[in-house]
Design an enzyme around this catalytic site. Sequence first.
Site, PDB file in Angstrom:
ATOM      1  N   ALA A   1      -9.027   5.658   5.189  1.00  0.00           N
ATOM      2  CA  ALA A   1      -8.780   6.894   6.298  1.00  0.00           C
ATOM      3  C   ALA A   1     -10.082   7.509   6.497  1.00  0.00           C
ATOM      4  O   ALA A   1     -10.727   7.969   5.529  1.00  0.00           O
ATOM      5  CB  ALA A   1      -8.073   7.980   5.449  1.00  0.00           C
ATOM      6  N   GLY A   2     -10.530   8.053   7.609  1.00  0.00           N
ATOM      7  CA  GLY A   2     -11.517   8.972   8.090  1.00  0.00           C
ATOM      8  C   GLY A   2     -12.642   8.235   8.370  1.00  0.00           C
ATOM      9  O   GLY A   2     -13.587   8.925   9.025  1.00  0.00           O
TER      10      GLY A   2
ATOM     11  N   ASN B   1      -8.030   1.921  10.927  1.00  0.00           N
ATOM     12  CA  ASN B   1      -6.954   1.601  11.703  1.00  0.00           C
ATOM     13  C   ASN B   1      -7.449   2.349  13.383  1.00  0.00           C
ATOM     14  O   ASN B   1      -8.092   1.554  14.061  1.00  0.00           O
ATOM     15  CB  ASN B   1      -5.639   1.933  11.786  1.00  0.00           C
ATOM     16  CG  ASN B   1      -4.891   1.379  12.526  1.00  0.00           C
ATOM     17  OD1 ASN B   1      -5.190   0.732  13.578  1.00  0.00           O
ATOM     18  ND2 ASN B   1      -3.549   1.636  12.618  1.00  0.00           N
ATOM     19  N   THR B   2      -7.551   3.641  13.094  1.00  0.00           N
ATOM     20  CA  THR B   2      -7.931   4.179  14.477  1.00  0.00           C
ATOM     21  C   THR B   2      -9.157   4.220  14.754  1.00  0.00           C
ATOM     22  O   THR B   2      -9.387   3.960  16.168  1.00  0.00           O
ATOM     23  CB  THR B   2      -7.665   5.758  14.114  1.00  0.00           C
ATOM     24  OG1 THR B   2      -6.518   6.174  13.698  1.00  0.00           O
ATOM     25  CG2 THR B   2      -7.904   6.487  15.174  1.00  0.00           C
TER      26      THR B   2
ATOM     27  N   LYS C   1       0.947  -1.175  -0.150  1.00  0.00           N
ATOM     28  CA  LYS C   1      -0.133  -0.071   0.001  1.00  0.00           C
ATOM     29  C   LYS C   1       0.775   1.246  -0.121  1.00  0.00           C
ATOM     30  O   LYS C   1       1.514   1.450   1.192  1.00  0.00           O
ATOM     31  CB  LYS C   1      -0.938   0.115   1.313  1.00  0.00           C
ATOM     32  CG  LYS C   1      -1.785   1.246   1.372  1.00  0.00           C
ATOM     33  CD  LYS C   1      -2.697   1.352   2.504  1.00  0.00           C
ATOM     34  CE  LYS C   1      -2.805   3.009   2.426  1.00  0.00           C
ATOM     35  NZ  LYS C   1      -3.195   3.118   3.950  1.00  0.00           N
TER      36      LYS C   1
ATOM     37  N   GLY D   1      -7.296   9.338  10.709  1.00  0.00           N
ATOM     38  CA  GLY D   1      -7.483   9.454  12.374  1.00  0.00           C
ATOM     39  C   GLY D   1      -8.595  10.323  12.577  1.00  0.00           C
ATOM     40  O   GLY D   1      -8.712  10.711  13.827  1.00  0.00           O
TER      41      GLY D   1
END
Lengths: 260, 260, 260, 260
Positions: free
Chosen positions: B189-190, B211-212, B102, B163
């Site tokens: 993301a987001g 992830n976050t 990635k 994040g």
Amino acid sequence: MRQDKLIVAGREFRSRLVVGTGKYPDLELTQRAVRASGAEIITVAIRRSNIGQNPHEPNLLDVIPPDEFTLLPNTAGCFNAQDAVRTCQLARELLDGHDLVKLEVLGDARTLYPDIPATLEAAKRLVADGFHVMVYTNDDPVAARRLEELGCVAVMPLAAPIGSGLGIQNRYNILTIVENAGIPVLVDAGVGTASDAAIAMELGCDGVLMNTAIAGAKDPVLMASAMRQAVAAGREAFLAGRIQKKRFAEASSPLEGRFF
Amino acid sequence: MRQDKLIVAGREFRSRLVVGTGKYPDLELTQRAVRASGAEIITVAIRRSNIGQNPHEPNLLDVIPPDEFTLLPNTAGCFNAQDAVRTCQLARELLDGHDLVKLEVLGDARTLYPDIPATLEAAKRLVADGFHVMVYTNDDPVAARRLEELGCVAVMPLAAPIGSGLGIQNRYNILTIVENAGIPVLVDAGVGTASDAAIAMELGCDGVLMNTAIAGAKDPVLMASAMRQAVAAGREAFLAGRIQKKRFAEASSPLEGRFF
Amino acid sequence: MRQDKLIVAGREFRSRLVVGTGKYPDLELTQRAVRASGAEIITVAIRRSNIGQNPHEPNLLDVIPPDEFTLLPNTAGCFNAQDAVRTCQLARELLDGHDLVKLEVLGDARTLYPDIPATLEAAKRLVADGFHVMVYTNDDPVAARRLEELGCVAVMPLAAPIGSGLGIQNRYNILTIVENAGIPVLVDAGVGTASDAAIAMELGCDGVLMNTAIAGAKDPVLMASAMRQAVAAGREAFLAGRIQKKRFAEASSPLEGRFF
Amino acid sequence: MRQDKLIVAGREFRSRLVVGTGKYPDLELTQRAVRASGAEIITVAIRRSNIGQNPHEPNLLDVIPPDEFTLLPNTAGCFNAQDAVRTCQLARELLDGHDLVKLEVLGDARTLYPDIPATLEAAKRLVADGFHVMVYTNDDPVAARRLEELGCVAVMPLAAPIGSGLGIQNRYNILTIVENAGIPVLVDAGVGTASDAAIAMELGCDGVLMNTAIAGAKDPVLMASAMRQAVAAGREAFLAGRIQKKRFAEASSPLEGRFF
């Protein structure tokens, strides 16, 4: 998560998804979609469904057996308190004393929004008559609290107009109703897709009721499965405690006080 | 639904959720959350994780065994093409020739948005070097198409800043990227909560990376489970064909041409 | 408010609304709408408008006299850097050395989104050639900063696709661009109605450019007047410092950390 | 636009902005903000303002002279029908028979949402007593129609909780109220900034009432000016007929039936 139960009027349920039985082309598809949804409470429009009133026609109870599901007779199509009360009483007779009902008193044939004064009146009479009343209402926190004070066992605010599929229009109102409530809150009406159901649960609702979103999908059985998982996902996300929103990963930039 | 597979660079996956391994307090929780997520592709920040570079420290591969999971080394922390290319090459060495990576080339330490020209350059070099490149990008449909033309195997547009937990900010862009794409599109993301993931899938995305949202939740393992179901729910809703939105159940009132 | 001026490339303007001249049925209506808008900067698509190239046809400059308005030649219709640069050079010749231009290099005929690498290249060349470049870009904060670093005199991020009327899709991106910028930021493309223009200004933008929203309205002259006031209203609201959002008048309930 | 008038109870107004007088530090600033707003109807909380009840204290009417403005006494702070009716009667006495009032009967001290059954009762009594009743209500279309049927001269649905600054939460409800109404609809409560006011007008509302958004701004006089222009802009945009929203300039891609 084994302990996470929905409790309504003393009954315990593992599923937090309540589904209706209208708008299906036949009872076979109704049954398959209901089973795929995992719902344990099935709402039935007494004025539109045959649960025994017409002995010679197909009976909904053949595919939704009352010993397996908790039936929730509803008063869809009633535009005044008197009709709604009588419809509940008829359901109780047909279902051998079953006293859990979903009250709806409509105020408008176009929006299918509730008539709040008439709903309050019908709720009062039904509670006095021994019913356990789950009640369809608009998203007004004042009305929701009033219905709880009258003795309803669950309040069911609309997300958007019945059958619209617009999803939750006013999240603040739903959140306020949830914060105020000492009884279960189930979003009822207006859900269109899986994420709408997840959002309702993430706001802290105890459950979601839907019919058109499943019955009207191109593949109702698959959509029922989607909704089953969406409600579970939203519930778990609520319990898991989401991350705070912020503009950037590192920044402490607050979101408040902005123009949006 | 047994046939519904995510196919990236010829590999087949049942899960459409890709998760990261950062921000966990320890490897044990990392492992439990990863397993609860059901993810088969696990992305690893090569610059921040020990996958063998430091032989005397805990190795991430002990809890994410490469024979069980598909590792997706990523170039988090790289701010130019050269660093990103080298990081991928290092990962390939450490992982015995593993060529699925990635790519992310950041343009800004605050937003962590990609540097699109540098991303294009790095993608070109990595493809030429034999890598299968899944690529983090902004939500610009023109950039996404360009990256596909360069030979990337998947485009991964951001929903919102890494994040942030803000969810998809521009659904039209994501939809346009999906419509244009001949390769898988994964929102990256987001995402902040389960409904965000469901929405991404309902737009037709092939998967979601996060992830976050999991690692930062109060209960990461439960949130991982929520996300697993949310992605499945969104995917099934997409395939099931949702009802059209309309203002009212009966009315044919169009939604277009209104002020919102 | 007398002191509140938009300053672009050293020129001062009282109006923060920039309008285009396309899509009107005739020059008379163009003129009336332009005057009702109060705009002082008028953008002209060099490839589609006659500003002297065709001496025997109606000349736009007859209704938009250059001694009264600041013309802003634009490169609408250019899909590569070379065409865009040449179009600007042609405009400069036609307009006696006028060096303020609006650069747009399109990347896609469907979305009309910019080609960012080609835009960067064209901007570089135009700046080197002595132009003052206002530049159409997507809403990527990294691209916007890069264009400023190249010497552009204003960045003009899109709110939504040209001609869509969808309004600002990603307020966070516009806000970030504004926060980062040392040059004026004007929202360009996608505005549909007055409130969209007000929102752009409330985010701190220095101006708004539009064409279709006015020219395509049922009553373009009245819409031009609406836009004039909306831009002024949004600007004043920005300067006046709005109240913080909160859930209730008295409560200090924060909005952060919620599911929306 | 010279002919576009707001007509309430037979009185004609050029301005469609109604402002309150609460929350200002002194009467001088109240006056300046009121004048900057251009409002002709000024609402006054009878229970909180001195309009003659306390002869030895500053009198609001000194800065808002009744021969220049149309005073709109309101029943802010009343939590039952009886108090609201008496407050209107007191106002009528203090204002020499002035019979135009704004009724609000609150149901909840936290949300300041109306108590709809009590509002209906108070409206009925006030109409019978000869008042012209403008009435604060929630955004329920059924309640709004009921209040019109009782003889109110204007319905004033909330956009969001009083003092919240959240803007219109449910545009569909406001639109439905407007479509149903034979009397003026003014959005009351919840407006935070200029674009919120413009949106209300673009939905077809006849006016907007606000207090906190102006009085609580850092510069109330400038915000009053912003609001004056925003209401005018929104009204003109509504009358001018906005362009239809579409995904792209050329495409006929419909917006309906999507997941958003």
